[in-house]
Motif scaffolding. Structure first.
Motif, short mmCIF file in Angstrom:
data_model
loop_
_atom_site.label_atom_id
_atom_site.label_comp_id
_atom_site.label_asym_id
_atom_site.label_seq_id
_atom_site.Cartn_x
_atom_site.Cartn_y
_atom_site.Cartn_z
N UNK A 1 0.66 -1.10 0.12
CA UNK A 1 -0.06 0.08 0.01
C UNK A 1 0.93 1.30 0.34
N UNK A 2 1.01 1.89 -1.16
CA UNK A 2 1.68 3.15 -0.95
C UNK A 2 1.26 4.28 -0.35
N UNK A 3 -0.12 4.30 -0.22
CA UNK A 3 -0.30 5.89 0.32
C UNK A 3 -0.49 5.38 1.97
N UNK A 4 -0.47 6.58 2.64
CA UNK A 4 -0.64 6.49 3.97
C UNK A 4 -1.72 5.47 4.60
N UNK A 5 -1.41 4.54 5.41
CA UNK A 5 -2.62 3.55 5.74
C UNK A 5 -3.72 4.04 6.51
N UNK A 6 -3.27 5.37 7.36
CA UNK A 6 -4.49 5.94 7.80
C UNK A 6 -5.23 6.71 6.99
N UNK A 7 -4.62 7.36 5.92
CA UNK A 7 -5.62 7.85 4.82
C UNK A 7 -6.46 6.79 4.20
N UNK A 8 -5.82 5.62 3.97
CA UNK A 8 -6.64 4.52 3.19
C UNK A 8 -7.81 4.01 4.03
N UNK A 9 -7.38 3.78 5.37
CA UNK A 9 -8.44 3.54 6.45
C UNK A 9 -9.51 4.46 6.47
N UNK A 10 -9.35 5.78 6.48
CA UNK A 10 -10.15 6.61 6.64
C UNK A 10 -10.91 6.93 5.38
N UNK A 11 -10.54 6.86 4.14
CA UNK A 11 -11.36 6.73 2.94
C UNK A 11 -12.31 5.58 2.85
N UNK A 12 -11.74 4.39 3.58
CA UNK A 12 -12.67 3.19 3.33
C UNK A 12 -13.79 3.33 4.39
N UNK A 13 -13.44 3.97 5.50
CA UNK A 13 -14.59 4.37 6.42
C UNK A 13 -15.52 5.35 6.25
N UNK A 14 -15.12 6.42 5.43
CA UNK A 14 -16.10 7.49 5.08
C UNK A 14 -16.74 6.86 3.72
N UNK A 15 -16.27 5.99 3.04
CA UNK A 15 -17.24 5.47 1.97
C UNK A 15 -18.19 4.55 2.63
N UNK A 16 -17.63 3.76 3.56
CA UNK A 16 -18.90 2.80 4.25
C UNK A 16 -19.96 3.81 5.02
N UNK A 17 -19.56 4.58 5.67
CA UNK A 17 -20.30 5.78 6.31
C UNK A 17 -21.29 6.21 5.30
N UNK A 47 -8.80 4.75 15.34
CA UNK A 47 -10.17 5.29 14.61
C UNK A 47 -11.12 4.63 15.30
N UNK A 48 -12.10 5.33 15.77
CA UNK A 48 -13.51 4.83 16.30
C UNK A 48 -14.57 5.11 15.42
N UNK A 49 -15.52 3.86 15.43
CA UNK A 49 -16.61 4.10 14.62
C UNK A 49 -17.76 3.92 15.74
N UNK A 50 -18.60 5.04 16.08
CA UNK A 50 -19.55 4.82 17.29
C UNK A 50 -20.84 4.74 16.67
N UNK A 51 -21.81 4.11 17.43
CA UNK A 51 -23.21 4.14 17.31
C UNK A 51 -23.93 4.73 18.67
N UNK A 52 -24.38 6.04 18.42
CA UNK A 52 -24.77 6.73 19.55
C UNK A 52 -26.34 5.99 20.04
N UNK A 53 -27.07 5.54 19.06
CA UNK A 53 -28.11 4.74 19.64
C UNK A 53 -28.04 3.69 20.40
N UNK A 56 -22.60 1.31 21.00
CA UNK A 56 -21.60 0.38 20.65
C UNK A 56 -20.47 0.99 19.84
N UNK A 57 -19.20 0.56 19.97
CA UNK A 57 -18.25 1.14 19.21
C UNK A 57 -17.48 0.21 18.65
N UNK A 58 -16.71 0.31 17.34
CA UNK A 58 -15.73 -0.41 16.67
C UNK A 58 -14.54 0.51 16.75
N UNK A 59 -13.29 -0.40 17.63
CA UNK A 59 -12.31 0.53 17.63
C UNK A 59 -11.36 -0.18 16.54
#
Length: 107
Positions: A1-17, A47-53, A56-59
């Motif tokens: 993976x040539x790009x920054x792993x955090x940026x790649x993960x952030x981009x994936x999470x944004x798309x999933x969101x 990175x955390x993904x939270x569901x306020x309702x 629950x949290x995915x870390x």
């Protein structure tokens, strides 16, 4: 993976969101990148993904000492992150995988 792993993960999470919001308005996950581990001298990004309702949290953790590996944990927002993480190759993670995790755990 040539790009920054955090940026790649952030981009994936944004798309999933965006996909979750389009198909499951009641979930409305909250994404956050946290600097706390780096600030305390631990070489990792969180990175955390939270569901306020459901409260629950995915870390998700990218640790510098385990390049190419995603550490993850399904907990509640009240729990402290524990030492028991599951792991998978970052190359096996994509927006669809994150979508499935969010849909399955928060839905």
């Amino acid at each position: 993976m040539s790009e920054d792993p955090l940026k790649a993960l952030s981009d994936m999470a944004s798309e999933a969101h965006a996909r979750i919001q389009a198909s499951h308005q009641h979930i409305n996950p909250v994404l956050e990148v946290r600097r706390g581990m780096r600030d305390t001298g631990i070489p990792a990004d969180v990175m955390t993904i939270d569901c306020l309702r459901t409260r629950r949290r995915i870390t998700l953790i990218l640790h510098d000492e385990q390049p190419g590996v995603l550490l993850y944990q399904f907990i509640t927002m009240e729990q402290e992150v524990g030492n028991e993480f599951q792991s998978m190759a970052l190359s096996q993670v994509d927006a669809q995988k994150l979508f499935q995790w969010i849909e399955g755990y928060f839905g």
